[in-house]
Design an enzyme around this catalytic site. Structure first.
Site, mmCIF file in Angstrom:
data_model
loop_
_atom_site.group_PDB
_atom_site.id
_atom_site.type_symbol
_atom_site.label_atom_id
_atom_site.label_comp_id
_atom_site.label_asym_id
_atom_site.label_seq_id
_atom_site.Cartn_x
_atom_site.Cartn_y
_atom_site.Cartn_z
ATOM 1 N N GLY A 217 0.835 -1.208 0.000
ATOM 2 C CA GLY A 217 0.000 0.000 0.000
ATOM 3 C C GLY A 217 0.860 1.245 0.000
ATOM 4 O O GLY A 217 2.057 1.173 -0.242
ATOM 5 N N ASN A 218 0.249 2.389 0.233
ATOM 6 C CA ASN A 218 1.017 3.633 0.365
ATOM 7 C C ASN A 218 0.353 4.511 1.413
ATOM 8 O O ASN A 218 -0.682 4.157 1.968
ATOM 9 C CB ASN A 218 1.140 4.338 -0.994
ATOM 10 C CG ASN A 218 -0.206 4.711 -1.566
ATOM 11 O OD1 ASN A 218 -0.926 5.518 -1.001
ATOM 12 N ND2 ASN A 218 -0.577 4.094 -2.691
ATOM 13 N N ARG A 219 0.969 5.661 1.692
ATOM 14 C CA ARG A 219 0.544 6.477 2.838
ATOM 15 C C ARG A 219 -0.603 7.450 2.522
ATOM 16 O O ARG A 219 -0.893 8.322 3.330
ATOM 17 C CB ARG A 219 1.730 7.286 3.359
ATOM 18 C CG ARG A 219 2.840 6.444 3.912
ATOM 19 C CD ARG A 219 3.897 7.338 4.542
ATOM 20 N NE ARG A 219 5.138 6.636 4.721
ATOM 21 C CZ ARG A 219 5.378 5.801 5.731
ATOM 22 N NH1 ARG A 219 4.441 5.595 6.633
ATOM 23 N NH2 ARG A 219 6.520 5.191 5.820
ATOM 24 N N SER A 220 -1.218 7.362 1.353
ATOM 25 C CA SER A 220 -2.308 8.292 1.039
ATOM 26 C C SER A 220 -3.414 8.178 2.085
ATOM 27 O O SER A 220 -3.853 7.082 2.416
ATOM 28 C CB SER A 220 -2.871 7.972 -0.348
ATOM 29 O OG SER A 220 -4.056 8.695 -0.543
ATOM 30 N N ALA A 284 -4.018 7.659 -4.972
ATOM 31 C CA ALA A 284 -2.624 7.214 -5.163
ATOM 32 C C ALA A 284 -2.697 5.725 -5.509
ATOM 33 O O ALA A 284 -2.628 4.861 -4.635
ATOM 34 C CB ALA A 284 -1.825 7.446 -3.893
#
Ligand code: CTP
Length: 417
Positions: A217-220, A284
Site C-alpha cells: 500500500g502507500n501512505r495516502s 494514489a
C-alpha cells in the site's frame, strides 16, 4: 469565479452565531471567528462554561469586536437567548462535542447555547470534534443522524491527531471548510456554481494483496479526494467518489463507492467515467501488484518470499485516451523532485486538462497532512505557482479552474447545459 482561496466578503451583512463548546479544538474556533468576520459576517460568539477552559472569551471578543456571551442570566438582558436566536441568519457550533450533539438531538436547553439553538430556526452547521470512540459510538451516530435528518449541516470530523497524542477520526474540520458550509447554508456566492455537473472523484491508496493477510500500500490518507468531493457537492455538483481503503466518513451528499485494489478502482472508475463531465483522480493508485496472491498466509518458516510484481492498469491514461469532447480530466502528480516538469510530462502523456503537482515526502505536506505544497498546471502557460494550501483551499482552486474549463469546453461543443 467565487470559491477561491480568499473568502472575499461573501457573508457581508449576515449575522452568524458561533457556539463554542468544550474541546481542545476550541482554539481552532478562534480562526473560524476570524474567517467569518473577514468574510463580512457580524459574528456573535456564545461559549459554554467548558469552552472557556480551553480558550478565553477575550480572544473571541477581540476577533469579532462583539461581546461574548456565556450566561443565560446575563443581568442586562433577560431574554438574551431569544434575542440571539432570532437575530442569527445562521448558527454554527464549532467544536461540537458529543455532549452538545446529544443535548441538541434531545432538545435540552440547560445553558445559553442550547437554549438559543432550541429557539433558533436559522440554518445550523455542526462541526463535531471528539475522540474516535465517542464519535463512532452508536449514541453519537444516532444523534448526528437525527440532527442531520432535521436539516443540520454536519461538517467533518476528519482524521488526524486528536487530544492527548491520539490519532483517528474525530478531528474538527478545518475552519475554511466550516466557513464554506456556512456560506453554502446562507446561499452565498460560490455555492451552486457546479449545479448539473457530474463529477467523479477518486481518493486514497489502493491495497494490493500479497497473501491472505498482507498487502502492498502507500501512505495516502484520502483527505484530498474527499475534500474535492465534498467541495464539489457543496457547489451543487452530482458527485461520485471512488475511494480506496481509508477510515474517512462519507462526505455529505456524495455517492461513495469503496474499493480495495487498483483493479477494483479501474472497474469502478471506467464504468462511471463516460457519464461524468469532470473526473478528478486524486487517488494514489499502486503502480505494481504481486503477480500471484498466495491464498493462505505465507509462513515465516518458508523463508523470505520472492515477490514478482506486475504493473496495474493506468486508470487515468485509459480515461485520457477515451476522453469525450466536453469532458475535463484532472490528475495529480505526487513528486519528490522536478515537480512542475514531471507534472507537465504526465499532463501530456495522459491527455489531461489540469494536473496538480503535489510535493510529497517532506514532513507536514502531502500524504496524510492537512496542508499540501502544490502547483496547478494547465495546458497553456498559465498556472498556479507552487505554494502551501490547506486541502480545502486547494480543492476550491482546482474546482474553480475545472469549472472554467468545463464552461469553455461546453461553449466549444455548442452545449447549453
Ligand atoms: N494513476 C492512475 N492509475 C495508475 C497510477 C496512477 O490513474 N495505475 C493516476 C493517479 O491517480 C494520478 C496520476 O495518475 O492522478 C499520476 O499518478 P502518479 O503516481 O504521480 O504518476 P505515475 O503515472 O504513476 O508515474 P510515476 O509513478 O512514475 O511518477
Amino acid at each position: 469565479m467565487a470559491g477561491g482561496p480568499a473568502p472575499g466578503r461573501s457573508l457581508a451583512g449576515r449575522r452568524v452565531l458561533l457556539g463554542v463548546t468544550g474541546g481542545i479544538a476550541a482554539y481552532k474556533a478562534a480562526s473560524l471567528a476570524r474567517l467569518l468576520s473577514a468574510a463580512g459576517a457580524d459574528v456573535r460568539v456564545v461559549m459554554t462554561p467548558a469552552a472557556s477552559r480551553f480558550v478565553g472569551p477575550d480572544t473571541f471578543a477581540a476577533l469579532t469586536r462583539n461581546p461574548v456571551h456565556q450566561d443565560v442570566f446575563e443581568a442586562t438582558d433577560r431574554v438574551l437567548h431569544v434575542r440571539l436566536a432570532r437575530e442569527a441568519d445562521a448558527a454554527v457550533v464549532a467544536p461540537a462535542t458529543a455532549n452538545v450533539l446529544a443535548k441538541l438531538a434531545l432538545g435540552l436547553a440547560d445553558d445559553l447555547l442550547t437554549s438559543i439553538l432550541l429557539e433558533a430556526r436559522c440554518p445550523l452547521v455542526l462541526a463535531p470534534a471528539m475522540h474516535t470512540g465517542m464519535w463512532t459510538h452508536p449514541s453519537t451516530q444516532a444523534n448526528v443522524a437525527a440532527l442531520a435528518a432535521r436539516g443540520a449541516i454536519v461538517v467533518g470530523p476528519g482524521e488526524g491527531p486528536l487530544a492527548a497524542g491520539d490519532e483517528g477520526v474525530g478531528r474538527m474540520a478545518e475552519p475554511e471548510e466550516i466557513l464554506r458550509a456556512v456560506e453554502a447554508a446562507l446561499g452565498s456566492p460560490g455555492a451552486g456554481d457546479l449545479a448539473g455537473v457530474r463529477v467523479l472523484v477518486t481518493a486514497g491508496p489502493t491495497h494490493e494483496p500479497i497473501d491472505a493477510v498482507r498487502f502492498i500500500g502507500n501512505r495516502s490518507s484520502g483527505k484530498m479526494g474527499f475534500t474535492v468531493a465534498a467541495e464539489a457537492a457543496r457547489r451543487g455538483a452530482s458527485v461520485t467518489l471512488v475511494s480506496g481503503p481509508v477510515p474517512l466518513p462519507d462526505p455529505q451528499g456524495v455517492a461513495v463507492v469503496r474499493v480495495e485494489t487498483a483493479a477494483e478502482m479501474f472497474e469502478a472508475v471506467t464504468a462511471r467515467a463516460e457519464a461524468s463531465d469532470l473526473v478528478v483522480m486524486a487517488a494514489a493508485v499502486a503502480d505494481f501488484r504481486p503477480g500471484e496472491v498466495h491464498p493462505g498466509k505465507i509462513k515465516k518458516g518458508d523463508g523470505p518470499p520472492q515477490l514478482a510484481l506486475e504493473p496495474t492498469p493506468d486508470i487515468l491514461s485509459g480515461l485520457g485516451a477515451a476522453k469525450g469532447s466536453g469532458q475535463v480530466l484532472v490528475g495529480f502528480a505526487a513528486e519528490t523532485e522536478d515537480l512542475e516538469a514531471e507534472a507537465r510530462r504526465k499532463l501530456k502523456a495522459k491527455n489531461l486538462d489540469l494536473i496538480v503537482a503535489n510535493e510529497v515526502g517532506r514532513p507536514g505536506t502531502g500524504f496524510g497532512a492537512d496542508t499540501n505544497r502544490a502547483a496547478i498546471v494547465g495546458r497553456g502557460e498559465e498556472g498556479t505557482p507552487l505554494r502551501e494550501w490547506t486541502k480545502v483551499e486547494l480543492a476550491a482552486a482546482i474546482l474553480d479552474r475545472a469549472a472554467g474549463l468545463l464552461a469553455a469546453a461546453r461553449a466549444a461543443a455548442g452545449s447549453t447545459v
